[in-house]
Design a protein around this motif. Structure first.
Motif, PDB file in Angstrom:
ATOM      1  N   THR A   1       0.821  -1.218   0.000  1.00  0.00           N
ATOM      2  CA  THR A   1       0.000   0.000   0.000  1.00  0.00           C
ATOM      3  C   THR A   1       0.852   1.264   0.000  1.00  0.00           C
ATOM      4  N   LYS A   2       2.079   1.170   0.533  1.00  0.00           N
ATOM      5  CA  LYS A   2       2.923   2.381   0.564  1.00  0.00           C
ATOM      6  C   LYS A   2       3.386   2.769  -0.835  1.00  0.00           C
ATOM      7  N   ASP A   3       3.326   1.831  -1.787  1.00  0.00           N
ATOM      8  CA  ASP A   3       3.733   2.121  -3.167  1.00  0.00           C
ATOM      9  C   ASP A   3       2.523   2.240  -4.084  1.00  0.00           C
ATOM     10  N   TYR A   4       1.362   2.505  -3.514  1.00  0.00           N
ATOM     11  CA  TYR A   4       0.116   2.507  -4.284  1.00  0.00           C
ATOM     12  C   TYR A   4       0.176   3.443  -5.488  1.00  0.00           C
ATOM     13  N   ASP A   5       0.569   4.694  -5.269  1.00  0.00           N
ATOM     14  CA  ASP A   5       0.565   5.670  -6.367  1.00  0.00           C
ATOM     15  C   ASP A   5       1.514   5.259  -7.490  1.00  0.00           C
ATOM     16  N   TYR A   6       2.712   4.822  -7.103  1.00  0.00           N
ATOM     17  CA  TYR A   6       3.688   4.440  -8.121  1.00  0.00           C
ATOM     18  C   TYR A   6       3.250   3.173  -8.858  1.00  0.00           C
ATOM     19  N   ASP A   7       2.801   2.172  -8.104  1.00  0.00           N
ATOM     20  CA  ASP A   7       2.377   0.919  -8.726  1.00  0.00           C
ATOM     21  C   ASP A   7       1.203   1.156  -9.678  1.00  0.00           C
ATOM     22  N   ARG A   8       0.309   2.036  -9.286  1.00  0.00           N
ATOM     23  CA  ARG A   8      -0.833   2.349 -10.146  1.00  0.00           C
ATOM     24  C   ARG A   8      -0.378   3.043 -11.420  1.00  0.00           C
ATOM     25  N   SER A   9       0.649   3.899 -11.314  1.00  0.00           N
ATOM     26  CA  SER A   9       1.127   4.652 -12.476  1.00  0.00           C
ATOM     27  C   SER A   9       1.775   3.744 -13.518  1.00  0.00           C
ATOM     28  N   ILE A  10       2.344   2.624 -13.065  1.00  0.00           N
ATOM     29  CA  ILE A  10       2.990   1.698 -14.010  1.00  0.00           C
ATOM     30  C   ILE A  10       2.116   0.465 -14.275  1.00  0.00           C
ATOM     31  N   GLN A  11       0.842   0.530 -13.793  1.00  0.00           N
ATOM     32  CA  GLN A  11      -0.132  -0.544 -14.005  1.00  0.00           C
ATOM     33  C   GLN A  11       0.331  -1.871 -13.394  1.00  0.00           C
ATOM     34  N   LYS A  12       0.969  -1.777 -12.240  1.00  0.00           N
ATOM     35  CA  LYS A  12       1.349  -2.966 -11.489  1.00  0.00           C
ATOM     36  C   LYS A  12       0.212  -3.294 -10.531  1.00  0.00           C
ATOM     37  N   ARG A  13      -0.414  -4.473 -10.698  1.00  0.00           N
ATOM     38  CA  ARG A  13      -1.643  -4.770  -9.979  1.00  0.00           C
ATOM     39  C   ARG A  13      -1.365  -5.502  -8.658  1.00  0.00           C
ATOM     40  N   THR A  14      -1.063  -4.717  -7.652  1.00  0.00           N
ATOM     41  CA  THR A  14      -1.009  -5.252  -6.298  1.00  0.00           C
ATOM     42  C   THR A  14      -2.434  -5.258  -5.739  1.00  0.00           C
ATOM     43  N   VAL A  15      -2.604  -5.793  -4.542  1.00  0.00           N
ATOM     44  CA  VAL A  15      -3.932  -5.795  -3.924  1.00  0.00           C
ATOM     45  C   VAL A  15      -4.420  -4.360  -3.727  1.00  0.00           C
ATOM     46  N   ALA A  16      -3.511  -3.467  -3.309  1.00  0.00           N
ATOM     47  CA  ALA A  16      -3.890  -2.070  -3.088  1.00  0.00           C
ATOM     48  C   ALA A  16      -4.389  -1.423  -4.378  1.00  0.00           C
ATOM     49  N   VAL A  17      -3.740  -1.711  -5.495  1.00  0.00           N
ATOM     50  CA  VAL A  17      -4.158  -1.154  -6.776  1.00  0.00           C
ATOM     51  C   VAL A  17      -5.487  -1.763  -7.209  1.00  0.00           C
ATOM     52  N   ALA A  18      -5.660  -3.051  -6.935  1.00  0.00           N
ATOM     53  CA  ALA A  18      -6.861  -3.754  -7.388  1.00  0.00           C
ATOM     54  C   ALA A  18      -8.112  -3.330  -6.625  1.00  0.00           C
ATOM     55  N   VAL A  19      -7.992  -3.112  -5.304  1.00  0.00           N
ATOM     56  CA  VAL A  19      -9.195  -2.838  -4.508  1.00  0.00           C
ATOM     57  C   VAL A  19      -9.148  -1.497  -3.780  1.00  0.00           C
ATOM     58  N   GLY A  20      -8.020  -0.783  -3.869  1.00  0.00           N
ATOM     59  CA  GLY A  20      -7.882   0.494  -3.168  1.00  0.00           C
ATOM     60  C   GLY A  20      -7.159   0.319  -1.842  1.00  0.00           C
ATOM     61  N   PRO A  21      -6.429   1.349  -1.403  1.00  0.00           N
ATOM     62  CA  PRO A  21      -5.632   1.243  -0.179  1.00  0.00           C
ATOM     63  C   PRO A  21      -6.447   0.924   1.074  1.00  0.00           C
ATOM     64  N   ALA A  22      -7.606   1.552   1.246  1.00  0.00           N
ATOM     65  CA  ALA A  22      -8.400   1.338   2.461  1.00  0.00           C
ATOM     66  C   ALA A  22      -8.874  -0.103   2.559  1.00  0.00           C
ATOM     67  N   ARG A  23      -9.404  -0.631   1.477  1.00  0.00           N
ATOM     68  CA  ARG A  23      -9.888  -2.009   1.497  1.00  0.00           C
ATOM     69  C   ARG A  23      -8.721  -2.990   1.608  1.00  0.00           C
ATOM     70  N   ALA A  24      -7.604  -2.653   0.971  1.00  0.00           N
ATOM     71  CA  ALA A  24      -6.422  -3.512   1.061  1.00  0.00           C
ATOM     72  C   ALA A  24      -5.932  -3.592   2.504  1.00  0.00           C
ATOM     73  N   THR A  25      -5.950  -2.470   3.213  1.00  0.00           N
ATOM     74  CA  THR A  25      -5.531  -2.461   4.614  1.00  0.00           C
ATOM     75  C   THR A  25      -6.450  -3.334   5.460  1.00  0.00           C
ATOM     76  N   ALA A  26      -7.749  -3.249   5.211  1.00  0.00           N
ATOM     77  CA  ALA A  26      -8.695  -4.093   5.946  1.00  0.00           C
ATOM     78  C   ALA A  26      -8.429  -5.575   5.665  1.00  0.00           C
ATOM     79  N   ILE A  27      -8.158  -5.905   4.408  1.00  0.00           N
ATOM     80  CA  ILE A  27      -7.842  -7.290   4.050  1.00  0.00           C
ATOM     81  C   ILE A  27      -6.577  -7.745   4.755  1.00  0.00           C
ATOM     82  N   ALA A  28      -5.569  -6.872   4.776  1.00  0.00           N
ATOM     83  CA  ALA A  28      -4.277  -7.206   5.378  1.00  0.00           C
ATOM     84  C   ALA A  28      -4.422  -7.559   6.852  1.00  0.00           C
TER      85      ALA A  28
END
Length: 286
Positions: free
Chosen positions: A185-212
């Motif tokens: 989640t700390k790399d959300y903005d950068y990962d999103r800019s390069i279309q790297k699909r982490t959980v945070a990019v896929a569902v958003g940082p808030a929901r990713a944190t809840a999942i974590a």
């Protein structure tokens, strides 16, 4: 052709290759391998060392490959100490060490020991650019490697599988997957800019944190349940309490600080589990 990009000479080359050793990420898999040996009871230090070295070689492969892909292929990193040729030489060397360790395991244990070890290298080598672009594999690759190192460390000592190491491996897989989601989640903005699909990019940082934190809570509840069922030593509950305290603090921290706290909390978690297993006979006496 040069192996390093900046300084030249033997010392500079050694420093460049040594720079690919990242203790924060290398120690947990090696510790998991040794923890698996401890779970076995009687420990052959030679076999434990060989499996630990194989684990180190696999993680080193991952770091060199990641650096090669991120700098020389994707152009994401600003700098890297090794040239393309230097990366390939490093990969050949680490893979050679890993292969020798697997051969040793085949000769002195059996082929199953090697079969349980080889996926460590496969996951490490294919982490970039294959596995790190999918939310599931980007999250679970490193935790799966740690879980597998634990199971393999146990098997090379006993030539058998058992419920206890598999249960511990499951706990680490779930717990560390939660930490990895927070880390991403700390790399959300950068990962999103390069279309790297982490959980945070896929569902958003808030929901990713809840999942974590849901994953981490699940892992801790499993530890308590196994301790109550006497699958784990009763004192394993202390490990869950210790990590739970760290997680409560991390929950209120920004992603970068939370990751630092959780990673170090996982060290405490593992240390308490090792102590619980190591001193289990004493708890039975008391």
């Amino acid at each position: 052709m040069s192996l390093v990009r900046h300084e030249q000479g033997t010392e500079a080359t050694a420093r460049a290759y040594w720079s690919q050793v990242h203790p924060v990420f290398m120690l947990p898999p090696i510790a998991a391998s040794l923890f698996g040996a401890i779970l076995a009871g009687y420990v052959s230090f030679a076999l434990a060392t060989v499996h630990a070295v194989a684990t180190f070689a696999a993680v080193y492969t991952a770091h060199v490959k990641d650096g090669y892909v991120d700098f020389h292929v994707r152009g994401e990193d600003d700098d890297h100490p090794l040239t393309e040729r230097g990366c390939r030489v490093g990969l050949v060397a680490s893979t050679g060490v890993f292969a020798l360790c697997c051969l040793f395991l085949v000769v002195f244990v059996d082929w199953v020991a090697a079969l349980l070890t080889i996926p460590l290298w496969l996951v490490a080598y294919h982490h970039a650019p294959q596995l790190d672009t999918n939310p599931l594999t980007a999250t679970t690759g490193y935790p799966f490697g740690i879980a597998l190192a634990l199971v393999g460390g146990y098997y090379v000592q006993t030539e058998a599988l058992a419920a206890v190491p598999l249960a511990f491996a499951f706990v680490f897989l779930v717990l560390l997957s939660g930490i990895k989601v927070v880390d991403d989640t700390k790399d959300y903005d950068y990962d999103r800019s390069i279309q790297k699909r982490t959980v945070a990019v896929a569902v958003g940082p808030a929901r990713a944190t809840a999942i974590a934190y849901g994953l981490m809570a699940t892992a801790l509840l499993v530890v308590v349940a196994f301790a109550v069922a006497r699958v784990f030593p009763p004192t394993a509950v202390l490990a869950a309490l210790a990590f739970g305290a760290v997680a409560l603090v991390a929950r209120r921290a920004p992603p970068e600080l939370a990751t630092m706290l959780l990673v170090r909390g996982s060290y405490v978690f593992l240390a308490v589990l090792v102590a619980a297993v190591w001193f289990e006979p004493l708890t039975d006496v008391l």
